[in-house]
Design an enzyme around this catalytic site. Structure first.
Site, PDB file in Angstrom:
ATOM      1  N   SER A   1      37.256  -3.912  67.048  1.00 27.88           N
ATOM      2  CA  SER A   1      35.786  -4.091  66.964  1.00 27.88           C
ATOM      3  C   SER A   1      35.349  -4.241  68.657  1.00 27.88           C
ATOM      4  CB  SER A   1      35.260  -5.162  66.178  1.00 27.88           C
ATOM      5  OG  SER A   1      34.019  -5.634  66.596  1.00 27.88           O
TER       6      SER A   1
ATOM      7  N   TYR B   1      35.925 -14.095  63.861  1.00 24.30           N
ATOM      8  CA  TYR B   1      35.891 -12.710  63.885  1.00 24.30           C
ATOM      9  C   TYR B   1      36.520 -12.183  65.116  1.00 24.30           C
ATOM     10  CZ  TYR B   1      34.721  -7.765  63.261  1.00 24.30           C
ATOM     11  OH  TYR B   1      34.562  -6.300  63.349  1.00 24.30           O
TER      12      TYR B   1
END
Length: 275
Positions: free
Chosen positions: A135, A148
Site C-alpha cells: 500500500s 495497518y
C-alpha cells in the site's frame, strides 16, 4: 505475454477480483483463493473460468499442501499475486493488541507464508514472479491506521529482501503500492476500533468521518489497477516497488522530500557518532 498461470489470494473481492477478472479475460489460467465455501460459490458465479480454492492465509501450516495440490491439479504457477489483506482503523492508544496481532497475521504472516510456499518451487524452476500487494501506507503514515501501516511497512521491507535473495534464481519480486481505490477497503472490509478517549476527538473524528464519506468515491479504478498489474507482469524489468495512483505518487514524493530535509538538518549529529 503468452498464457501464464496466476495464483491470486483474496480473489473474491477488491484488487484480487479485479486482477483475476483481467487475467482470465486475457487468456491466463487463474487460481483464486477464498476463505469460505460461500465466497467460493460467489466467485465461480461471477468468474466461472477461475479455479477457486479454499485457503485461509492465517492457517499457516496448511498453505504448503494447498499450493502443492493447486500446482498438481492446474499446473506450475508463474505469478503469485499476494493480495489477501484488510485494513484496520483506530487510534493507537485505543486499539487492543489483539487487533494488531490479527492485522499482522493476515497482512504480514499470511503473505509471507504463501510466498514461502512458492519460493522453493520458483527457485528450482529458475523463474516466477511474486507481487506482494502492500500500500502507499507501506511508505507513508497517517493518524489512525498505525496497525495497518505497520503491517504494510513490514511487508514492504520483507519484499525488498525477498527480491534480493531470489534475483540470482531468475525470480522477480515487486511490492505493489496502491493509493486510494474504489474497493471495500474503507467500507465493509475495514475493522474499526471503537472510540474511548475523548482527547483524540478533535484529531481523529474528522479523519474517520472523511474516510467513510469518501468510501466508494476514491480516485483509483480497480480495473485500471488490474490492467497495470498485467503490464507489470509482462515487463522485462520490474521495479522493487510500483506506486499506483496519483495520490500515492504525491504523498510518497512529499515524504521523500521531507526525509531529505531531515537528513540534511541532522547530518552533523548523525556523523558525530562515528568513532
Amino acid at each position: 505475454m503468452s498464457g501464464k498461470t496466476f495464483f491470486i489470494t483474496g480473489a473474491n473481492s477488491g484488487f484480487g477480483f479485479a486482477i483475476a477478472e483481467a487475467a482470465a479475460s486475457a487468456g491466463h489460467t487463474v487460481i483464486g483463493t477464498v476463505r469460505s465455501e460461500a465466497a467460493r460459490e460467489s466467485l465461480l458465479e461471477r468468474l466461472p473460468q477461475v479455479r477457486a480454492i479454499l485457503c485461509d492465509v492465517t492457517e499457516f501450516d496448511r498453505i504448503p499442501a494447498i499450493v502443492a495440490q493447486a500446482e498438481q491439479e492446474h499446473g506450475a504457477v508463474d505469478v503469485l499475486i499476494n493480495n489477501a489483506g484488510y485494513g484496520h482503523e483506530g487510534v493507537l492508544e485505543e486499539s487492543p493488541l489483539d487487533e494488531m496481532r490479527r492485522q499482522f497475521d493476515v497482512n504480514v504472516f499470511g503473505a509471507v507464508a504463501v510466498a514461502k510456499a512458492f519460493l522453493p518451487r520458483f527457485r528450482e524452476r529458475r523463474g516466477g514472479f511474486i507481487v506482494n500487494v502492500t500500500s502507499m501506507g507501506g511508505m507513508i503514515t497517517m493518524p489512525g491506521i498505525a496497525y495497518y501501516c505497520g503491517s504494510k511497512f513490514a511487508l514492504q521491507g520483507i519484499s525488498e529482501v525477498m527480491r534480493a535473495e531470489m534475483a540470482p534464481f531468475g525470480v522477480r519480486v515487486t511490492a505493489l503500492c496502491p493509493g486510494s481505490f474504489r474497493t471495500d477497503w474503507a467500507g465493509r472490509s475495514m475493522v474499526r476500533t471503537e472510540r474511548s478517549i475523548p482527547d483524540y476527538d478533535a484529531l481523529f473524528d474528522p479523519i474517520r468521518a472523511a474516510r467513510q464519506e469518501k468510501s466508494g468515491k476514491q480516485l483509483g479504478d480497480p480495473e485500471k489497477l488490474a490492467a497495470a498489474v498485467l503490464t507489470l507482469v509482462a515487463s522485462d524489468d520490474s521495479p522493487p516497488q510500483l506506486l499506483l495512483g496519483s495520490d500515492a505518487l504525491t504523498l510518497v514524493r512529499d515524504r521523500i522530500e521531507r526525509m531529505k530535509q531531515e537528513l540534511s538538518d541532522w547530518e552533523a549529529l548523525t556523523r558525530s557518532t562515528d568513532g
